[in-house]
Design a protein around this motif. Structure first.
Motif, PDB file in Angstrom:
ATOM      1  N   UNK A  43       0.844  -1.202   0.000  1.00  0.00           N
ATOM      2  CA  UNK A  43       0.000   0.000   0.000  1.00  0.00           C
ATOM      3  C   UNK A  43       0.874   1.245   0.000  1.00  0.00           C
ATOM      4  N   UNK A  44       1.904   1.256   0.844  1.00  0.00           N
ATOM      5  CA  UNK A  44       2.833   2.390   0.859  1.00  0.00           C
ATOM      6  C   UNK A  44       3.468   2.594  -0.509  1.00  0.00           C
ATOM      7  N   UNK A  45       3.876   1.499  -1.133  1.00  0.00           N
ATOM      8  CA  UNK A  45       4.487   1.563  -2.462  1.00  0.00           C
ATOM      9  C   UNK A  45       3.500   2.112  -3.487  1.00  0.00           C
ATOM     10  N   UNK A  46       2.262   1.628  -3.439  1.00  0.00           N
ATOM     11  CA  UNK A  46       1.256   2.102  -4.396  1.00  0.00           C
ATOM     12  C   UNK A  46       1.009   3.601  -4.247  1.00  0.00           C
ATOM     13  N   UNK A  47       0.926   4.060  -3.012  1.00  0.00           N
ATOM     14  CA  UNK A  47       0.686   5.486  -2.781  1.00  0.00           C
ATOM     15  C   UNK A  47       1.878   6.316  -3.266  1.00  0.00           C
ATOM     16  N   UNK A  48       3.084   5.904  -2.904  1.00  0.00           N
ATOM     17  CA  UNK A  48       4.272   6.697  -3.247  1.00  0.00           C
ATOM     18  C   UNK A  48       4.662   6.532  -4.716  1.00  0.00           C
ATOM     19  N   UNK A  49       4.561   5.308  -5.239  1.00  0.00           N
ATOM     20  CA  UNK A  49       5.020   5.044  -6.607  1.00  0.00           C
ATOM     21  C   UNK A  49       3.997   5.440  -7.661  1.00  0.00           C
ATOM     22  N   UNK A  50       2.729   5.526  -7.296  1.00  0.00           N
ATOM     23  CA  UNK A  50       1.692   5.818  -8.294  1.00  0.00           C
ATOM     24  C   UNK A  50       0.933   7.096  -7.950  1.00  0.00           C
ATOM     25  N   UNK A  51       0.286   7.118  -6.805  1.00  0.00           N
ATOM     26  CA  UNK A  51      -0.617   8.217  -6.467  1.00  0.00           C
ATOM     27  C   UNK A  51       0.126   9.541  -6.299  1.00  0.00           C
ATOM     28  N   UNK A  86       3.274  10.276  -7.222  1.00  0.00           N
ATOM     29  CA  UNK A  86       4.367  10.539  -8.156  1.00  0.00           C
ATOM     30  C   UNK A  86       3.951  11.572  -9.200  1.00  0.00           C
ATOM     31  N   UNK A  87       4.780  12.587  -9.339  1.00  0.00           N
ATOM     32  CA  UNK A  87       4.547  13.649 -10.306  1.00  0.00           C
ATOM     33  C   UNK A  87       4.544  13.071 -11.722  1.00  0.00           C
ATOM     34  N   UNK A  93       8.502   8.318 -18.142  1.00  0.00           N
ATOM     35  CA  UNK A  93       9.916   8.154 -18.480  1.00  0.00           C
ATOM     36  C   UNK A  93      10.133   7.905 -19.974  1.00  0.00           C
ATOM     37  N   UNK A  94       9.094   7.949 -20.783  1.00  0.00           N
ATOM     38  CA  UNK A  94       9.242   7.679 -22.214  1.00  0.00           C
ATOM     39  C   UNK A  94       9.563   8.960 -22.972  1.00  0.00           C
ATOM     40  N   UNK A 132      12.163  10.327  -4.093  1.00  0.00           N
ATOM     41  CA  UNK A 132      11.260   9.204  -4.335  1.00  0.00           C
ATOM     42  C   UNK A 132      11.769   7.951  -3.609  1.00  0.00           C
ATOM     43  N   UNK A 133      13.060   7.681  -3.719  1.00  0.00           N
ATOM     44  CA  UNK A 133      13.630   6.528  -3.031  1.00  0.00           C
ATOM     45  C   UNK A 133      13.553   6.660  -1.521  1.00  0.00           C
TER      46      UNK A 133
END
Length: 120
Positions: free
Chosen positions: A15-23, A25-26, A32-33, A58-59
Motif C-alpha cells: 500500500x505504501x508503495x502504491x501510494x508513493x510510486x503511483x498516487x 508521483x509527479x 519516463x518515455x 522518491x527513493x
C-alpha cells in the motif's frame, strides 16, 4: 515463519508503495518515455537538472514507508537504495516497467521475511 505476519507486512508495504510510486508521483517523473539524455537516461527532468533530486526523494519516501511499517530503519535504508537502483535501471531502458515493479515487490517480500525472522 509466521505467514500471516509476513502477509500483513507485504500488504502494508505494498500500500505504501502504491501510494508513493503511483498516487503521489509527479507525472513528469512517471512519464519516463521522454527523450534520452546524453547518458542514456529517459527523463525530461534531466534537461532541467532536477531528476537526481526527484529520484532521491522518491527513493527516500519509499524507504521511509518501509521503516514505518517494519519498524526497521536498516530495512528502510536498504529499500531506499534498492528503489533508486531499480528505478535507475528502468530509466536507462534496461528493462520494462513490469520488471521494475516485480523487483520492487520482491524487495517488499524480502523486507517482510527479514522482519518476521529477525534476520540481518
Amino acid at each position: 515463519m509466521n505467514w500471516p505476519e509476513w502477509g500483513s507486512l507485504v500488504f502494508g508495504m505494498g500500500v505504501g508503495h502504491a501510494v508513493i510510486d503511483v498516487v503521489l508521483q509527479d507525472p513528469r517523473i512517471s512519464s519516463m518515455a521522454m527523450r534520452k539524455d546524453p547518458n542514456g537516461f529517459q527523463s525530461l527532468l534531466y534537461y532541467k537538472g532536477h531528476w537526481p533530486y526527484w529520484l532521491l526523494a522518491h527513493g527516500l519516501l519509499n524507504g521511509w514507508a518501509v521503516t514505518i511499517i517494519t519498524d526497521r530503519p536498516d530495512l528502510g535504508m536498504a529499500e531506499a537504495v534498492a528503489h533508486i537502483g531499480i528505478d535507475l535501471g528502468k530509466m536507462k531502458g534496461l528493462y520494462s516497467v513490469h520488471v521494475d515493479q516485480a523487483a520492487h515487490w520482491i524487495c517488499k517480500g524480502v523486507w517482510a521475511y527479514l522482519t518476521v525472522t529477525g534476520g540481518l
